[in-house]
Scaffold this motif. Structure first.
Motif, PDB file in Angstrom:
ATOM      1  N   SER A   1      26.527  37.798  34.298  1.00  0.00           N
ATOM      2  CA  SER A   1      27.572  38.865  34.464  1.00  0.00           C
ATOM      3  C   SER A   1      28.628  38.423  35.447  1.00  0.00           C
ATOM      4  N   GLY A   2      28.829  37.048  35.477  1.00  0.00           N
ATOM      5  CA  GLY A   2      29.889  36.490  36.288  1.00  0.00           C
ATOM      6  C   GLY A   2      31.451  36.796  35.417  1.00  0.00           C
ATOM      7  N   PHE A   3      32.358  36.726  36.169  1.00  0.00           N
ATOM      8  CA  PHE A   3      33.539  36.823  35.645  1.00  0.00           C
ATOM      9  C   PHE A   3      34.687  36.169  36.717  1.00  0.00           C
ATOM     10  N   ILE A   4      35.972  35.690  36.039  1.00  0.00           N
ATOM     11  CA  ILE A   4      36.843  35.142  36.888  1.00  0.00           C
ATOM     12  C   ILE A   4      38.272  36.296  37.129  1.00  0.00           C
ATOM     13  N   ILE A   5      38.595  36.326  38.180  1.00  0.00           N
ATOM     14  CA  ILE A   5      39.863  37.275  38.413  1.00  0.00           C
ATOM     15  C   ILE A   5      40.967  36.616  38.935  1.00  0.00           C
ATOM     16  N   ASN A   6      42.146  36.692  38.593  1.00  0.00           N
ATOM     17  CA  ASN A   6      43.448  36.310  38.849  1.00  0.00           C
ATOM     18  C   ASN A   6      44.169  37.549  39.773  1.00  0.00           C
ATOM     19  N   ASP A   7      43.942  37.615  41.131  1.00  0.00           N
ATOM     20  CA  ASP A   7      44.546  38.681  42.031  1.00  0.00           C
ATOM     21  C   ASP A   7      45.930  38.731  41.971  1.00  0.00           C
ATOM     22  N   ALA A   8      46.773  39.767  42.567  1.00  0.00           N
ATOM     23  CA  ALA A   8      47.857  40.039  42.751  1.00  0.00           C
ATOM     24  C   ALA A   8      48.582  38.959  43.484  1.00  0.00           C
ATOM     25  N   ARG A   9      47.941  38.498  44.516  1.00  0.00           N
ATOM     26  CA  ARG A   9      48.561  37.476  45.454  1.00  0.00           C
ATOM     27  C   ARG A   9      48.601  36.066  44.749  1.00  0.00           C
TER      28      ARG A   9
ATOM     29  N   GLY B   1      45.877  34.380  43.655  1.00  0.00           N
ATOM     30  CA  GLY B   1      44.645  33.794  43.872  1.00  0.00           C
ATOM     31  C   GLY B   1      43.621  33.966  43.021  1.00  0.00           C
ATOM     32  N   THR B   2      42.807  33.161  42.671  1.00  0.00           N
ATOM     33  CA  THR B   2      41.612  32.973  41.474  1.00  0.00           C
ATOM     34  C   THR B   2      40.434  32.744  42.129  1.00  0.00           C
ATOM     35  N   ASN B   3      39.237  33.662  41.803  1.00  0.00           N
ATOM     36  CA  ASN B   3      37.900  33.515  42.296  1.00  0.00           C
ATOM     37  C   ASN B   3      37.019  33.868  41.165  1.00  0.00           C
ATOM     38  N   ALA B   4      35.957  33.393  41.423  1.00  0.00           N
ATOM     39  CA  ALA B   4      34.774  33.916  40.466  1.00  0.00           C
ATOM     40  C   ALA B   4      33.855  35.099  41.142  1.00  0.00           C
ATOM     41  N   PHE B   5      33.606  36.186  40.365  1.00  0.00           N
ATOM     42  CA  PHE B   5      32.964  37.353  41.107  1.00  0.00           C
ATOM     43  C   PHE B   5      31.646  37.545  40.033  1.00  0.00           C
ATOM     44  N   VAL B   6      30.901  38.494  40.535  1.00  0.00           N
ATOM     45  CA  VAL B   6      29.742  38.988  39.947  1.00  0.00           C
ATOM     46  C   VAL B   6      29.466  40.709  40.185  1.00  0.00           C
ATOM     47  N   ARG B   7      28.988  41.321  39.112  1.00  0.00           N
ATOM     48  CA  ARG B   7      28.903  42.545  39.361  1.00  0.00           C
ATOM     49  C   ARG B   7      27.567  42.965  40.100  1.00  0.00           C
ATOM     50  N   LEU B   8      27.438  43.880  41.008  1.00  0.00           N
ATOM     51  CA  LEU B   8      26.446  44.090  41.778  1.00  0.00           C
ATOM     52  C   LEU B   8      25.495  45.205  41.103  1.00  0.00           C
ATOM     53  N   THR B   9      26.114  46.102  40.276  1.00  0.00           N
ATOM     54  CA  THR B   9      25.604  47.054  39.753  1.00  0.00           C
ATOM     55  C   THR B   9      26.113  47.062  38.174  1.00  0.00           C
ATOM     56  N   PRO B  10      25.558  47.879  37.345  1.00  0.00           N
ATOM     57  CA  PRO B  10      26.105  47.752  35.826  1.00  0.00           C
ATOM     58  C   PRO B  10      27.314  48.502  35.812  1.00  0.00           C
ATOM     59  N   ASN B  11      27.925  49.176  36.760  1.00  0.00           N
ATOM     60  CA  ASN B  11      29.076  49.882  36.735  1.00  0.00           C
ATOM     61  C   ASN B  11      30.292  48.719  36.909  1.00  0.00           C
ATOM     62  N   ARG B  12      31.482  49.208  36.895  1.00  0.00           N
ATOM     63  CA  ARG B  12      32.510  48.259  37.129  1.00  0.00           C
ATOM     64  C   ARG B  12      32.522  47.589  38.585  1.00  0.00           C
ATOM     65  N   VAL B  13      32.449  48.767  39.623  1.00  0.00           N
ATOM     66  CA  VAL B  13      32.269  48.175  40.833  1.00  0.00           C
ATOM     67  C   VAL B  13      31.266  48.512  41.420  1.00  0.00           C
ATOM     68  N   PRO B  14      30.706  48.209  42.302  1.00  0.00           N
ATOM     69  CA  PRO B  14      31.182  46.995  43.256  1.00  0.00           C
ATOM     70  C   PRO B  14      31.084  45.592  42.706  1.00  0.00           C
ATOM     71  N   THR B  15      31.837  44.918  43.208  1.00  0.00           N
ATOM     72  CA  THR B  15      31.981  43.249  42.827  1.00  0.00           C
ATOM     73  C   THR B  15      31.660  42.580  43.973  1.00  0.00           C
ATOM     74  N   LYS B  16      31.321  41.213  43.810  1.00  0.00           N
ATOM     75  CA  LYS B  16      31.003  40.427  45.067  1.00  0.00           C
ATOM     76  C   LYS B  16      31.774  39.009  44.703  1.00  0.00           C
ATOM     77  N   GLY B  17      32.571  38.403  45.635  1.00  0.00           N
ATOM     78  CA  GLY B  17      32.858  37.077  45.297  1.00  0.00           C
ATOM     79  C   GLY B  17      32.026  36.116  45.581  1.00  0.00           C
ATOM     80  N   LEU B  18      32.271  35.075  44.795  1.00  0.00           N
ATOM     81  CA  LEU B  18      31.088  34.038  44.773  1.00  0.00           C
ATOM     82  C   LEU B  18      31.722  32.745  45.597  1.00  0.00           C
ATOM     83  N   TYR B  19      31.035  32.323  46.537  1.00  0.00           N
ATOM     84  CA  TYR B  19      31.373  31.034  47.293  1.00  0.00           C
ATOM     85  C   TYR B  19      30.361  29.970  47.217  1.00  0.00           C
TER      86      TYR B  19
END
Length: 177
Positions: free
Chosen positions: A110-118, A120-138
């Protein structure tokens, strides 16, 4: 952090037979060359083990050089954890596949990549089955990578080897031979 201290330079002083200031200059030059070599070896060691760019390693390393008055040099690396996207990340049907170390990559369900408005790009993972919350991966920070035992051993060996080699070279240069 890597420190180089030079104590017991009396044998060198006897060989050169010149003023103590000359001996301190010789030692300072040798220490500076050795600490620069330590930075290069640390970056090579990290690049040999981890999937990170050489420049990303070098920009975190700071060197405080020796002077004839101090005969001490410091190599310090400071940084925060690096975004996972800076390593090797690829998308597939089930999420992401990421590799921090060379030769090893792991799936991130359930990981995905986001290009944010600034921009920047990073990989994220969903913490619940819902759209939010998400957590950036480092991944690890550069100081953690340099702190790897194998890398520290390589750096220490190379630094001591270079220090002895440069001491001989600088001493022979002062002697005129």
């Amino acid at each position: 952090m890597i420190d180089i201290d030079l104590e017991g330079i009396e044998p060198i002083q006897r060989v050169i037979g010149k003023a103590p200031n000359e001996v301190r200059k010789v030692a300072s030059r040798a220490i500076n060359r050795a600490i620069t070599s330590a930075r290069t070896e640390a970056a090579r060691g990290v690049r040999g083990t981890y999937r990170i760019k050489h420049g990303d390693v070098l920009k975190t390393i700071k060197i405080v050089k020796s002077s004839p008055g101090t005969l001490h040099a410091d190599l310090t690396s400071r940084d925060s954890p690096i975004q996972l996207i800076k390593f090797s990340v690829s998308k597939n049907k089930r999420g992401l596949r990421a590799g921090v170390k060379k030769g090893a990559s792991k799936p991130i369900k359930s990981g995905f990549i986001i290009n944010d408005a600034r921009g920047g790009t990073n990989a994220f993972v969903r913490l619940t089955p819902n759209r939010v919350p998400t957590k950036g991966l480092y991944g690890p920070s550069v100081p953690q990578m340099i702190g790897n035992e194998q890398i520290i051993d390589k750096v220490t060996d190379r630094t001591s080897e270079m220090l002895m080699k440069r001491m001989e070279h600088e001493a022979s240069r002062v002697l005129g031979g």
